[in-house]
Design an enzyme around this catalytic site. Structure first.
Site, PDB file in Angstrom:
ATOM      1  N   GLU A   1      -1.709 -10.470   4.007  1.00  0.00           N
ATOM      2  CA  GLU A   1      -1.079 -10.824   5.281  1.00  0.00           C
ATOM      3  C   GLU A   1      -1.238 -12.289   5.661  1.00  0.00           C
ATOM      4  O   GLU A   1      -0.869 -12.687   6.761  1.00  0.00           O
ATOM      5  CB  GLU A   1      -1.613  -9.895   6.376  1.00  0.00           C
ATOM      6  CG  GLU A   1      -1.209  -8.456   6.101  1.00  0.00           C
ATOM      7  CD  GLU A   1      -1.749  -7.446   7.090  1.00  0.00           C
ATOM      8  OE1 GLU A   1      -2.688  -7.771   7.845  1.00  0.00           O
ATOM      9  OE2 GLU A   1      -1.237  -6.303   7.087  1.00  0.00           O
TER      10      GLU A   1
ATOM     11  N   TRP B   1      -0.080   2.022   5.008  1.00  0.00           N
ATOM     12  CA  TRP B   1      -0.101   2.253   3.557  1.00  0.00           C
ATOM     13  C   TRP B   1      -1.517   2.575   3.071  1.00  0.00           C
ATOM     14  O   TRP B   1      -1.711   3.025   1.958  1.00  0.00           O
ATOM     15  CB  TRP B   1       0.418   1.014   2.821  1.00  0.00           C
ATOM     16  CG  TRP B   1      -0.530  -0.173   2.855  1.00  0.00           C
ATOM     17  CD1 TRP B   1      -1.104  -0.737   3.952  1.00  0.00           C
ATOM     18  CD2 TRP B   1      -1.016  -0.908   1.725  1.00  0.00           C
ATOM     19  NE1 TRP B   1      -1.899  -1.802   3.602  1.00  0.00           N
ATOM     20  CE2 TRP B   1      -1.862  -1.937   2.236  1.00  0.00           C
ATOM     21  CE3 TRP B   1      -0.813  -0.834   0.356  1.00  0.00           C
ATOM     22  CZ2 TRP B   1      -2.513  -2.857   1.417  1.00  0.00           C
ATOM     23  CZ3 TRP B   1      -1.463  -1.757  -0.455  1.00  0.00           C
ATOM     24  CH2 TRP B   1      -2.297  -2.750   0.069  1.00  0.00           C
ATOM     25  N   ASP B   2      -2.493   2.346   3.936  1.00  0.00           N
ATOM     26  CA  ASP B   2      -3.896   2.624   3.611  1.00  0.00           C
ATOM     27  C   ASP B   2      -4.024   4.024   3.003  1.00  0.00           C
ATOM     28  O   ASP B   2      -4.787   4.259   2.070  1.00  0.00           O
ATOM     29  CB  ASP B   2      -4.763   2.574   4.878  1.00  0.00           C
ATOM     30  CG  ASP B   2      -4.656   1.258   5.641  1.00  0.00           C
ATOM     31  OD1 ASP B   2      -3.585   0.637   5.594  1.00  0.00           O
ATOM     32  OD2 ASP B   2      -5.640   0.871   6.292  1.00  0.00           O
TER      33      ASP B   2
ATOM     34  N   LYS C   1      -5.714 -12.963   2.352  1.00  0.00           N
ATOM     35  CA  LYS C   1      -6.575 -12.128   3.193  1.00  0.00           C
ATOM     36  C   LYS C   1      -7.196 -11.011   2.344  1.00  0.00           C
ATOM     37  O   LYS C   1      -8.286 -10.528   2.620  1.00  0.00           O
ATOM     38  CB  LYS C   1      -5.712 -11.542   4.311  1.00  0.00           C
ATOM     39  CG  LYS C   1      -6.451 -10.736   5.343  1.00  0.00           C
ATOM     40  CD  LYS C   1      -5.464 -10.201   6.379  1.00  0.00           C
ATOM     41  CE  LYS C   1      -6.146  -9.354   7.419  1.00  0.00           C
ATOM     42  NZ  LYS C   1      -5.187  -8.643   8.273  1.00  0.00           N
ATOM     43  N   GLN C   2      -6.449 -10.581   1.328  1.00  0.00           N
ATOM     44  CA  GLN C   2      -6.878  -9.380   0.595  1.00  0.00           C
ATOM     45  C   GLN C   2      -6.222  -9.338  -0.786  1.00  0.00           C
ATOM     46  O   GLN C   2      -5.308 -10.107  -1.080  1.00  0.00           O
ATOM     47  CB  GLN C   2      -6.452  -8.152   1.389  1.00  0.00           C
ATOM     48  CG  GLN C   2      -4.943  -8.036   1.590  1.00  0.00           C
ATOM     49  CD  GLN C   2      -4.587  -7.233   2.818  1.00  0.00           C
ATOM     50  OE1 GLN C   2      -4.308  -7.800   3.866  1.00  0.00           O
ATOM     51  NE2 GLN C   2      -4.597  -5.917   2.694  1.00  0.00           N
TER      52      GLN C   2
HETATM   53  O1  IFM Z   1      -2.984  -1.815   6.304  1.00  0.00           O
HETATM   54  C1  IFM Z   1      -3.974  -2.723   6.604  1.00  0.00           C
HETATM   55  C2  IFM Z   1      -3.529  -4.085   6.122  1.00  0.00           C
HETATM   56  O2  IFM Z   1      -3.377  -4.112   4.737  1.00  0.00           O
HETATM   57  C3  IFM Z   1      -4.537  -5.148   6.526  1.00  0.00           C
HETATM   58  N1  IFM Z   1      -4.698  -5.126   7.952  1.00  0.00           N
HETATM   59  C4  IFM Z   1      -5.167  -3.845   8.451  1.00  0.00           C
HETATM   60  C5  IFM Z   1      -4.221  -2.726   8.088  1.00  0.00           C
HETATM   61  C6  IFM Z   1      -4.789  -1.384   8.576  1.00  0.00           C
HETATM   62  O3  IFM Z   1      -5.972  -1.083   7.913  1.00  0.00           O
END
Ligand code: IFM
Length: 765
Positions: free
Chosen positions: A480, A353-354, A590-591
């Site tokens: 995640e 999805w990046d 994580k984000q």
């Molecule tokens: O898509 C990302 C995910 O959101 C976090 N882990 C790494 C992936 C690839 O960059």
């Protein structure tokens, strides 16, 4: 604009730093990528990841599940290292040139982002006292995508006898590291190379993958600039070109090595195409290809025109990140943007999805032609998304693979992989974003609508009604560290938006008389559209009245809060130190997750909810993912916290150059690079692409003299400059436009100047 990145490398031959530099100075053009390995290699035991990759060229690999539950993914795709055509050994008076032998008097690397080349310069003295200067210039051509060149120049400081040995190695393997979940654990021989062929001074190796049925031909031609004793011979699947000559002190000689890589993903007959292209490439001096490279990049820099004045380091970092975006983006609908671009093997060349949430916004605003390819790629893999939906038990619709190359799912751990259904919403969002910027109804009819309808069907199938609201249970949001939850706020927002836009698209196409082909193709009914509308309108979005925040999901606030401050520094990233299930039981992110929703869907919440949420999530977010700090920067800008915005921006922009996530050796973090751009344009510039039009709310970070960028909107190219005198808009080309400045409509006919620093207008409640 500062377009040079220079690194002295004579001081350290540290294993980690060598591999990081191999990544940072790699050459790529969206089709091929070559890591910046030393031509002469490194001694055994010294770290190096040697690789040449093609975007979208893969083989299938087993991914056995110990417990074979229904539908779990047991096979993945992996991007292949296709050949080694960068090896050049140099012997000086019989001694091998190497940074690990003799004496290195000076050594430096440079990336020239205006010329589109990397340069390596070494001044070296052999143990026997012979001294040479070696300069190698490398380029992945934007003008001829299958072409990679090395210009290898040796200047004799003392008179010497030289021998070049330039290799073309057809049988290569991928890198592996069993201890790191972010790269492949093992490396079988995926490619089977046929014996090398020699024809008209060119060596060819054609190799076939084991399972995917793909073929690649590498063709290499060496040209030496001075009379020399030359030979070309083949052995097995390799070829060696040699040239011997002597130089007097002050004399130079250049070996030019043309590599052409053609794969069967794009070409019917790779061997014939490689022969044609290598002849075309070598018929021209390198100066011709350098000129074309510069022309391409002139246009590229002009199209985005991002410039920051007032902080040189940051400005260079921003330019570096934008350069990596154009190096990484696929230039045809066969490929996309891998999480590490073409710079390394991290995440095995997979697309996530990046692309849609972090990089497509940049291309939609600056290079809509490339954005279009990226969406077309998603359209091409729609059949696999349908198949994936069935595997996951859905009767209708399409569910995109969480990570993939050719369309099938590659996620080995479904809780933080396939369960990230938001990928469907992300792809739908990118279609809408592209449409709102281009108003390209034909593209909607040919590609976008089918994606919107099929992803909406999936939401209807995956969700359920409860007490008059539509809910989506058992999915994973972007974060995640929190998996398989009910009503992830981000997922629900994106599903709401996607279904709303499926309905709008239905109407737009109907009005334009373009609905029938797509509706008939997928058997879409009016009732389904009504179903999308109802689910979108009644989508349940978690809200906590007491805290005035959006909980990340139904259970998030019930969990213990992870004490980030008390966690030993060496335990980050947490994923490498704690069992996933342990992490899932905490409030620890994580984000950016809900904070990201507030960025992309700001009209779904009030300003106070977004502000309170930002402050809440900031305390529980580790930013272990590289996709995080840029989003916090954008939202800090949006919520009137400029210092914080700047701090997060700094972290995002320097992430790879300073290897702050300690894994740049495996490749660059392309999403973050797009995120850096967004932190300027969406963050400081306050840009939003809304149904009502293009909105801007610029502010100037303290300490900066100015920044500027250009965006494409419908038929117009709009220049934005923000300096200490205020904001300045200019209509560089196209027809006059009505834009929204701090939420108020303004007409842009020619140029417009306005005061900045006005507090952002509140979002709709
Ligand atoms: O898509 C990302 C995910 O959101 C976090 N882990 C790494 C992936 C690839 O960059």
């Amino acid at each position: 604009m500062n377009t040079k990145l220079l690194r002295k490398t004579n001081l350290s031959l540290d294993r980690e730093e060598l591999m990081v530099n191999e990544t940072l100075f790699h050459n790529a053009n969206g089709y091929l990528g070559v890591r910046s390995n030393f031509e002469e290699g490194v001694p055994e035991g010294v770290g190096s990841i040697r690789g040449e990759y093609l975007n979208g060229f893969y083989d299938f690999a087993d991914m056995p599940q110990a417990e074979k539950l229904c539908g779990l993914c047991e096979e993945k795709q992996t991007m292949l290292n296709v050949a080694d055509t960068q090896t050049i050994f140099l012997s000086v008076n019989g001694e091998n040139f190497s940074l690990f032998g003799g004496e290195v008097l000076e050594s430096a690397r440079e990336l020239d982002m205006a010329q589109g080349v990397t340069r390596r310069q070494v001044s070296w003295r052999s143990a026997g006292g012979a001294q040479v200067q070696v300069e190698s210039t490398r380029m992945a051509s934007f003008a001829m995508l299958p072409l990679f060149t090395i210009e290898y120049k040796v200047t004799a400081v003392t008179g010497c006898q030289l021998q070049f040995s330039s290799l073309h190695i057809g049988s290569v393997k991928n890198y592996c590291d069993p201890s790191d979940p972010r790269v492949a654990a093992e490396s079988p021989q995926y490619l089977h190379a046929a014996p090398a062929e020699l024809q008209d001074g060119v060596s060819y190796v054609t190799a076939k993958t084991t399972r995917s049925g793909l073929t690649v031909t590498s063709a290499v031609k060496n040209v030496i600039s001075a009379p020399a004793q030359e030979s070309l011979r083949a052995e097995g699947s390799s070829a060696e070109y040699t040239a011997s000559l002597s130089l007097k002190a002050g004399e130079s000689v250049t070996l030019t090595k043309y590599t052409v890589l053609c794969d069967s993903v794009r070409y019917g007959d790779c061997r014939a195409q490689a022969a044609r292209l290598v002849a075309e490439a070598a018929a021209q001096p390198l100066s011709h290809w350098y000129e074309k490279q510069r022309e391409y990049l002139d246009k590229y820099w002009e199209s985005c025109a991002v410039q920051v004045k007032g902080d040189d380091d940051l400005s260079r970092a921003v330019t570096y990140n934008l350069y990596q975006l154009i190096q990484s983006v696929g230039k045809d609908p066969h490929s996309n943007i891998a999480a590490k671009g073409l710079s390394g093997e991290g995440y095995e060349g997979h697309y996530f999805w990046d692309t849609e949430m972090y990089m497509l916004p940049f291309f939609s605003l600056t290079r809509p032609d490339l954005a279009r390819n990226l969406i077309q790629y998603r359209h091409t893999i729609l059949p696999y998304a349908r198949e994936n939906a069935r595997i996951m038990g859905h009767q209708k619709g399409a569910l995109y693979a969480w990570r993939t190359i050719m369309g099938k799912e590659c996620s080995g751990y479904f809780p933080s992989g396939s369960a990230q259904y938001h990928i469907n919403g992300d792809i739908a969002y990118s279609v809408v974003n592209y449409y709102l910027l281009t108003k390209d109804v034909d593209f909607l009819a040919e590609c976008g609508a089918e994606i919107l309808f099929e992803t909406s069907r999936l939401w209807i199938d995956a969700g359920s009604w409860y007490k008059g609201t539509f809910r989506i249970n058992d999915v994973t949001g972007p974060d995640e560290y929190t998996c398989i939850v009910n009503n992830n706020y981000y997922t629900n927002c994106l599903a709401k938006y996607g279904m709303y836009w499926a309905c709008r698209t239905y109407q737009i196409l109907k009005d334009a008389g373009k609905l029938a082909p797509v509706a008939e193709k997928i058997g879409l009914t009016r009732e389904e559209i009504e179903g999308f509308r109802e689910a979108s309108e009644k989508m349940y979005l978690p809200y906590d009245e007491e805290l005035d925040i959006n909980p990340q999901d139904d259970s998030f606030l019930q969990k213990k809060v992870w004490d980030i401050a008390a966690t030993p520094k060496e335990n980050f990233p947490l994923l490498l130190h704690y069992h996933p299930l342990y992490l899932y039981r905490f409030q620890v992110c994580k984000q950016a997750d809900t904070v990201l929703s507030h960025f992309v869907m700001e009209d779904y919440q009030s300003l106070s909810t977004m502000k309170n949420s930002f402050q809440y999530y900031e305390k529980v977010t580790t930013h272990d993912s590289s996709l995080s700090t840029c989003i916090f920067s954008i939202m800090a800008s949006r919520l009137g916290m400029p210092e914080k915005a700047y701090e997060y921006f700094g972290e995002s922009s320097k992430l790879d150059l300073f290897n702050t996530h300690h894994n740049t050796k495996d490749g660059i973090h392309t999403a973050n690079m797009g995120g850096t751009y967004m932190a300027i344009v969406y963050g400081f510039g306050g840009l939003r692409v809304k149904e009502k039009g293009l909105c801007l709310a610029p502010a100037l970070p303290a300490g900066w003299e100015s920044y500027q960028f250009r965006v494409r909107y419908e038929d117009a190219l709009i220049g934005v400059t923000v300096d200490r005198d205020g904001g300045h808009l200019s209509l560089v080309e196209g027809s006059p436009k009505t834009l929204y400045l701090y939420d108020r409509p303004v007409d842009l006919h020619d140029t417009l100047t306005f005061p900045t620093g006005i507090a952002p207008a509140p979002a709709a409640g």
